[in-house]
Scaffold this motif. Structure first.
Motif, PDB file in Angstrom:
ATOM      1  N   GLY A   1       0.727  -1.204   0.071  1.00  0.00           N
ATOM      2  CA  GLY A   1      -0.095   0.033   0.118  1.00  0.00           C
ATOM      3  C   GLY A   1       0.862   1.232  -0.034  1.00  0.00           C
ATOM      4  O   GLY A   1       0.362   2.254  -0.597  1.00  0.00           O
ATOM      5  N   ILE A   2       2.050   1.256   0.875  1.00  0.00           N
ATOM      6  CA  ILE A   2       2.784   2.487   0.683  1.00  0.00           C
ATOM      7  C   ILE A   2       3.477   2.772  -0.294  1.00  0.00           C
ATOM      8  O   ILE A   2       3.512   3.744  -1.195  1.00  0.00           O
ATOM      9  N   ILE A   3       4.320   1.485  -0.922  1.00  0.00           N
ATOM     10  CA  ILE A   3       5.045   1.760  -2.210  1.00  0.00           C
ATOM     11  C   ILE A   3       4.234   1.971  -3.469  1.00  0.00           C
ATOM     12  O   ILE A   3       4.981   2.582  -4.285  1.00  0.00           O
ATOM     13  N   TYR A   4       3.032   1.645  -3.423  1.00  0.00           N
ATOM     14  CA  TYR A   4       2.155   1.884  -4.691  1.00  0.00           C
ATOM     15  C   TYR A   4       1.223   3.047  -4.658  1.00  0.00           C
ATOM     16  O   TYR A   4       0.416   3.211  -5.697  1.00  0.00           O
ATOM     17  N   GLY A   5       1.444   3.614  -3.399  1.00  0.00           N
ATOM     18  CA  GLY A   5       0.709   4.981  -3.100  1.00  0.00           C
ATOM     19  C   GLY A   5       1.139   5.976  -3.891  1.00  0.00           C
ATOM     20  O   GLY A   5       2.462   6.019  -4.197  1.00  0.00           O
TER      21      GLY A   5
END
Length: 170
Positions: free
Chosen positions: A138-142
């Motif tokens: 979720g963080i890296i593709y946000g």
């Protein structure tokens, strides 16, 4: 993108650095702290590369694996034992287990402290790691970079100038 042990480590240290690193914004090459860490890893145990194997599983690279005794060795330059280091080694053990290597353990070694931490993978760790992987994705593709954490660790981070470019002082 495969989640790596670096992602796991950064997840436990700074989610902003995790996002930046995963999105190709790399500052490690400018950091004396990173260079010092590599040097300590190479010089502290010079015979290690002859005795142990470097392996890669699903994009996760383990530098020193004792296949005979099923032990992952991780060297850290830090002058304190950190949860992020333990989490990183647990992730190595998790990946080994996923590929049929059961019962492996890990040792995080702190040459500056002359200390070692034994790491084992418990069932509750496996569940936590699955949650970490979801959060990390979720963080890296946000689309939005997480905010600056304003921690004392920021001053030694290779991203310090990047994060605090508009700040007067910190």
């Amino acid at each position: 993108m495969n989640i790596t042990a670096t992602h796991i480590n950064l997840y436990h240290v700074c989610r902003r650095e995790l996002w930046l690193h995963a999105n190709g914004i790399r500052m490690e090459h400018t950091s004396d702290v990173v260079a010092e860490g590599k040097l300590i890893g190479e010089l502290s145990y010079p015979e290690r590369s002859e005795r142990y194997t470097e392996i890669e599983i699903d994009g996760v690279k383990i530098d020193f694996y004792d296949a005979r005794n099923r032990v992952v060795h991780e060297v850290k330059k830090s002058d304190s034992v950190e949860n992020a280091h333990i989490a990183q080694v647990k992730y190595y053990l998790y990946k080994l287990r996923q590929h049929g290597v059961d019962g492996a353990t890990g040792i995080v070694e702190y040459p500056k402290l002359r200390q070692r931490e034994l790491v084992e993978l418990r069932e509750e760790d496996v569940e936590a790691i699955k949650d970490w992987e979801i959060d990390i994705s979720g963080i890296i593709y946000g689309d939005i970079c997480p905010p600056v954490i304003h921690s004392k660790i920021c001053r030694r981070c290779s991203y310090y100038d990047f994060c605090y470019v508009d700040e007067d002082t910190y």
